[in-house]
Write a protein that holds these residues in place. Structure first.
Motif, PDB file in Angstrom:
ATOM      1  N   TRP A  86     -14.956   6.085   3.353  1.00 43.97           N
ATOM      2  CA  TRP A  86     -13.511   5.884   3.296  1.00 43.97           C
ATOM      3  C   TRP A  86     -13.190   4.481   2.806  1.00 43.97           C
ATOM      4  CZ3 TRP A  86     -14.713   7.523   8.752  1.00 43.97           C
ATOM      5  CH2 TRP A  86     -14.776   8.924   8.862  1.00 43.97           C
ATOM      6  N   ASP A  87     -11.912   4.144   2.800  1.00 41.52           N
ATOM      7  CA  ASP A  87     -11.471   2.793   2.482  1.00 41.52           C
ATOM      8  C   ASP A  87     -11.038   2.159   3.814  1.00 41.52           C
ATOM      9  OD1 ASP A  87      -9.541   0.674   2.075  1.00 41.52           O
ATOM     10  OD2 ASP A  87      -9.514   1.231  -0.043  1.00 41.52           O
ATOM     11  N   ARG A  88     -11.760   1.123   4.211  1.00 42.91           N
ATOM     12  CA  ARG A  88     -11.539   0.542   5.544  1.00 42.91           C
ATOM     13  C   ARG A  88     -10.084   0.130   5.773  1.00 42.91           C
ATOM     14  NH1 ARG A  88     -14.748  -1.871   9.422  1.00 42.91           N
ATOM     15  NH2 ARG A  88     -16.569  -1.343   8.190  1.00 42.91           N
ATOM     16  N   LEU A  89      -9.520  -0.614   4.814  1.00 41.73           N
ATOM     17  CA  LEU A  89      -8.160  -1.126   5.011  1.00 41.73           C
ATOM     18  C   LEU A  89      -7.123  -0.010   5.055  1.00 41.73           C
ATOM     19  CD1 LEU A  89      -8.135  -4.317   2.773  1.00 41.73           C
ATOM     20  CD2 LEU A  89      -8.291  -4.159   5.266  1.00 41.73           C
ATOM     21  N   ARG A  90      -7.342   1.008   4.233  1.00 41.55           N
ATOM     22  CA  ARG A  90      -6.387   2.133   4.201  1.00 41.55           C
ATOM     23  C   ARG A  90      -6.453   2.942   5.491  1.00 41.55           C
ATOM     24  NH1 ARG A  90      -2.593   0.721   0.977  1.00 41.55           N
ATOM     25  NH2 ARG A  90      -3.342  -0.041  -1.007  1.00 41.55           N
ATOM     26  N   VAL A  91      -7.663   3.126   6.008  1.00 41.56           N
ATOM     27  CA  VAL A  91      -7.811   3.857   7.270  1.00 41.56           C
ATOM     28  C   VAL A  91      -7.177   3.043   8.401  1.00 41.56           C
ATOM     29  CG1 VAL A  91      -9.476   4.743   8.925  1.00 41.56           C
ATOM     30  CG2 VAL A  91      -9.860   5.106   6.501  1.00 41.56           C
ATOM     31  N   ASP A  92      -7.401   1.739   8.352  1.00 39.91           N
ATOM     32  CA  ASP A  92      -6.802   0.817   9.321  1.00 39.91           C
ATOM     33  C   ASP A  92      -5.265   0.978   9.297  1.00 39.91           C
ATOM     34  OD1 ASP A  92      -5.437  -1.675  10.075  1.00 39.91           O
ATOM     35  OD2 ASP A  92      -7.416  -2.548  10.287  1.00 39.91           O
ATOM     36  N   GLN A  93      -4.736   1.082   8.075  1.00 39.17           N
ATOM     37  CA  GLN A  93      -3.288   1.229   7.906  1.00 39.17           C
ATOM     38  C   GLN A  93      -2.761   2.507   8.575  1.00 39.17           C
ATOM     39  OE1 GLN A  93      -2.760   0.831   3.685  1.00 39.17           O
ATOM     40  NE2 GLN A  93      -0.551   0.580   3.896  1.00 39.17           N
ATOM     41  N   VAL A  94      -3.499   3.609   8.421  1.00 38.71           N
ATOM     42  CA  VAL A  94      -3.070   4.884   9.015  1.00 38.71           C
ATOM     43  C   VAL A  94      -3.052   4.759  10.539  1.00 38.71           C
ATOM     44  CG1 VAL A  94      -3.671   7.320   9.339  1.00 38.71           C
ATOM     45  CG2 VAL A  94      -3.938   6.266   7.083  1.00 38.71           C
ATOM     46  N   VAL A  95      -4.153   4.227  11.094  1.00 31.77           N
ATOM     47  CA  VAL A  95      -4.245   4.087  12.552  1.00 31.77           C
ATOM     48  C   VAL A  95      -3.113   3.171  13.047  1.00 31.77           C
ATOM     49  CG1 VAL A  95      -5.710   3.396  14.473  1.00 31.77           C
ATOM     50  CG2 VAL A  95      -6.758   4.394  12.435  1.00 31.77           C
ATOM     51  N   SER A  96      -2.886   2.061  12.332  1.00 32.11           N
ATOM     52  CA  SER A  96      -1.831   1.122  12.740  1.00 32.11           C
ATOM     53  C   SER A  96      -0.451   1.782  12.716  1.00 32.11           C
ATOM     54  CB  SER A  96      -1.795  -0.090  11.797  1.00 32.11           C
ATOM     55  OG  SER A  96      -3.010  -0.758  11.815  1.00 32.11           O
ATOM     56  N   ASN A  97      -0.180   2.552  11.678  1.00 32.48           N
ATOM     57  CA  ASN A  97       1.124   3.216  11.594  1.00 32.48           C
ATOM     58  C   ASN A  97       1.342   4.169  12.764  1.00 32.48           C
ATOM     59  OD1 ASN A  97       2.034   1.966   9.268  1.00 32.48           O
ATOM     60  ND2 ASN A  97       1.154   3.495   7.911  1.00 32.48           N
ATOM     61  N   LEU A  98       0.294   4.938  13.094  1.00 33.52           N
ATOM     62  CA  LEU A  98       0.439   5.915  14.185  1.00 33.52           C
ATOM     63  C   LEU A  98       0.607   5.209  15.523  1.00 33.52           C
ATOM     64  CD1 LEU A  98      -2.096   8.700  13.184  1.00 33.52           C
ATOM     65  CD2 LEU A  98       0.366   8.589  12.776  1.00 33.52           C
ATOM     66  N   LEU A  99      -0.161   4.141  15.689  1.00 33.68           N
ATOM     67  CA  LEU A  99      -0.089   3.417  16.959  1.00 33.68           C
ATOM     68  C   LEU A  99       1.255   2.701  17.100  1.00 33.68           C
ATOM     69  CD1 LEU A  99      -2.243   3.340  19.078  1.00 33.68           C
ATOM     70  CD2 LEU A  99      -2.908   1.075  18.274  1.00 33.68           C
ATOM     71  N   SER A 100       1.724   2.111  16.012  1.00 33.23           N
ATOM     72  CA  SER A 100       2.999   1.388  16.129  1.00 33.23           C
ATOM     73  C   SER A 100       4.137   2.384  16.398  1.00 33.23           C
ATOM     74  CB  SER A 100       3.260   0.516  14.891  1.00 33.23           C
ATOM     75  OG  SER A 100       3.895   1.237  13.888  1.00 33.23           O
ATOM     76  N   ASN A 101       4.043   3.590  15.838  1.00 34.47           N
ATOM     77  CA  ASN A 101       5.052   4.610  16.151  1.00 34.47           C
ATOM     78  C   ASN A 101       4.976   5.020  17.628  1.00 34.47           C
ATOM     79  OD1 ASN A 101       6.090   4.696  13.590  1.00 34.47           O
ATOM     80  ND2 ASN A 101       5.044   6.570  12.980  1.00 34.47           N
ATOM     81  N   ALA A 102       3.739   5.228  18.125  1.00 34.71           N
ATOM     82  CA  ALA A 102       3.577   5.663  19.517  1.00 34.71           C
ATOM     83  C   ALA A 102       4.217   4.643  20.461  1.00 34.71           C
ATOM     84  CB  ALA A 102       2.090   5.836  19.836  1.00 34.71           C
ATOM     85  N   ILE A 103       4.050   3.349  20.125  1.00 35.11           N
ATOM     86  CA  ILE A 103       4.616   2.298  20.986  1.00 35.11           C
ATOM     87  C   ILE A 103       6.131   2.241  20.827  1.00 35.11           C
ATOM     88  CG2 ILE A 103       4.674  -0.186  21.427  1.00 35.11           C
ATOM     89  CD1 ILE A 103       1.752  -0.265  20.320  1.00 35.11           C
ATOM     90  N   LYS A 104       6.579   2.296  19.554  1.00 35.81           N
ATOM     91  CA  LYS A 104       8.014   2.171  19.283  1.00 35.81           C
ATOM     92  C   LYS A 104       8.810   3.341  19.886  1.00 35.81           C
ATOM     93  CE  LYS A 104       9.172   2.233  14.861  1.00 35.81           C
ATOM     94  NZ  LYS A 104       9.597   1.811  13.513  1.00 35.81           N
ATOM     95  N   TYR A 105       8.250   4.553  19.762  1.00 36.26           N
ATOM     96  CA  TYR A 105       9.016   5.729  20.208  1.00 36.26           C
ATOM     97  C   TYR A 105       8.613   6.219  21.603  1.00 36.26           C
ATOM     98  CZ  TYR A 105      10.282   5.505  15.315  1.00 36.26           C
ATOM     99  OH  TYR A 105      10.724   5.058  14.085  1.00 36.26           O
ATOM    100  N   GLY A 106       7.690   5.457  22.256  1.00 37.73           N
ATOM    101  CA  GLY A 106       7.309   5.878  23.614  1.00 37.73           C
ATOM    102  C   GLY A 106       7.045   4.694  24.529  1.00 37.73           C
TER     103      GLY A 106
END
Ligand SMILES: Nc1ncnc2c1ncn2[C@@H]1O[C@H](COP(=O)(O)OP(=O)(O)OP(=O)(O)O)[C@@H](O)[C@H]1O
Ligand SMILES: [Mg+2]
Length: 306
Positions: free
Chosen positions: A193-213
């Motif tokens: 995979w592409d490390r930075l891009r995968v990092d980006q996906v995980v970060s987006n999901l986590l930041s949403n989980a925190i923001k909306y929960g």
């Protein structure tokens, strides 16, 4: 016999559109149907011609084509603007951040920092710069995706490691939001995979989980399932209604009001583009009021098994 009549006699009928001139010299677009007339023995008796003035229809079509062209040009101009603007914004922003860091190292600023007020201000400035940087990076991604220029540097990536990195970066944010983290990971979930891009996906999901929960637990689960990696991020926040669940993966689409939650509606769109490019999938299961579960699956072999 001209071509029109010979086609009509051969096939029974001929249709054409052409520009004609009226007796008064004015021009108009004519739609002409020529029908062959035959007697009961099938002998050709003549032709019937029906001519309709289709100037208005033709003009409307031309106008539509013109508007379509204008729209395409406007979209191209917007994309070019987005690309230039985000590149131009990135340079001063990086420089502001570096200068701020340098200043902080100076003794006079260190003195200010010891006072609570100065320190809080610095934290706020860093926070604002990070927000701006996030927006600029998202806009850069949007313009790259639109231009089909999202680059991938494929290498062997340990997803568990990426996850630990991201969780480390989010530790403070999780604490501040009062979200406890429940983590379960398989070891050795390694793929191309592409490390930075995968990092980006995980970060987006986590930041949403925190923001909306906020104030609720966040569960993260990484598993190896056969020849794929499966990452699940679950929150117990506001949830997403069934009719919004597909829409939120589109560009600039949001299911919440900007007054209540900040954001650009880009995180999931960019995440989906990344996951698609890596040959995987992203899906959501959610119930309003109960929380949301995002599931990402990535083939270990990377895009198209390569
Ligand atoms: N975990 C979640 N719980 C509830 N709603 C969510 C969750 N994740 C996403 N959404 C909904 O999906 C929309 C799109 O999410 P997305 O991450 O793309 O954008 P955003 O969070 O609004 O902004 P940003 O571009 O800063 O990430 C959100 O605006 C929100 O309505
Ligand atoms: Mg988001």
């Amino acid at each position: 016999m001209d071509a029109e009549l010979s086609t009509a006699s051969l096939h029974g009928r001929h249709e054409s559109e052409c520009e004609r001139v009226r007796k008064d010299g004015s021009r108009y677009w004519a739609h002409v149907i020529t029908t062959a007339l035959r007697d009961s023995d099938g002998r050709l008796r003549g032709f019937a011609k029906v001519t309709r003035d289709v100037t208005d229809k033709r003009r409307a079509e031309e106008e539509r084509e013109r508007l379509l062209l204008e729209l395409k040009e406007a979209v191209a101009a917007r994309d070019e603007f987005l690309s230039i603007a985000s590149h131009e914004l990135k340079t001063p922003l990086t420089s502001v951040k570096l200068n701020l860091r340098a200043l902080e190292h100076r003794t006079e600023v260190a003195a200010v920092k010891t006072e609570g007020e100065g320190s809080r201000k610095l934290v706020r400035i860093h926070g604002q710069i990070d927000r701006l940087a996030k927006l600029v990076n998202s806009l850069l991604d949007v313009s790259r995706i639109t231009a089909n220029r999202l680059d991938f540097h494929l290498e062997e990536v340990d997803l568990g490691e990426v996850l630990q990195d991201v969780l480390g970066q989010f530790k403070e944010e999780l604490d501040r939001a009062g979200c406890s983290l429940h983590l379960r990971t398989d070891t050795g979930v390694i793929g191309r995979w592409d490390r930075l891009r995968v990092d980006q996906v995980v970060s987006n999901l986590l930041s949403n989980a925190i923001k909306y929960g906020p104030g609720r637990p966040v569960e993260v689960d990484l598993q190896r399932l056969g020849r794929s990696a499966r990452l699940v991020v679950r929150d117990h926040g506001i949830g997403i209604s069934a009719q919004d669940q597909e829409r939120i993966f589109q560009r600039f689409e949001r299911a919440v009001s900007i007054q209540h939650y900040g954001g650009f509606g880009l995180g999931l769109w960019i995440s989906r583009q990344i996951v698609d490019n890596l040959g995987g999938s992203i899906a959501v299961h959610s119930e309003p009021g109960l929380g949301s579960t995002f599931i990402v699956e990535l083939p270990l072999s990377g895009p198209s098994g390569g």
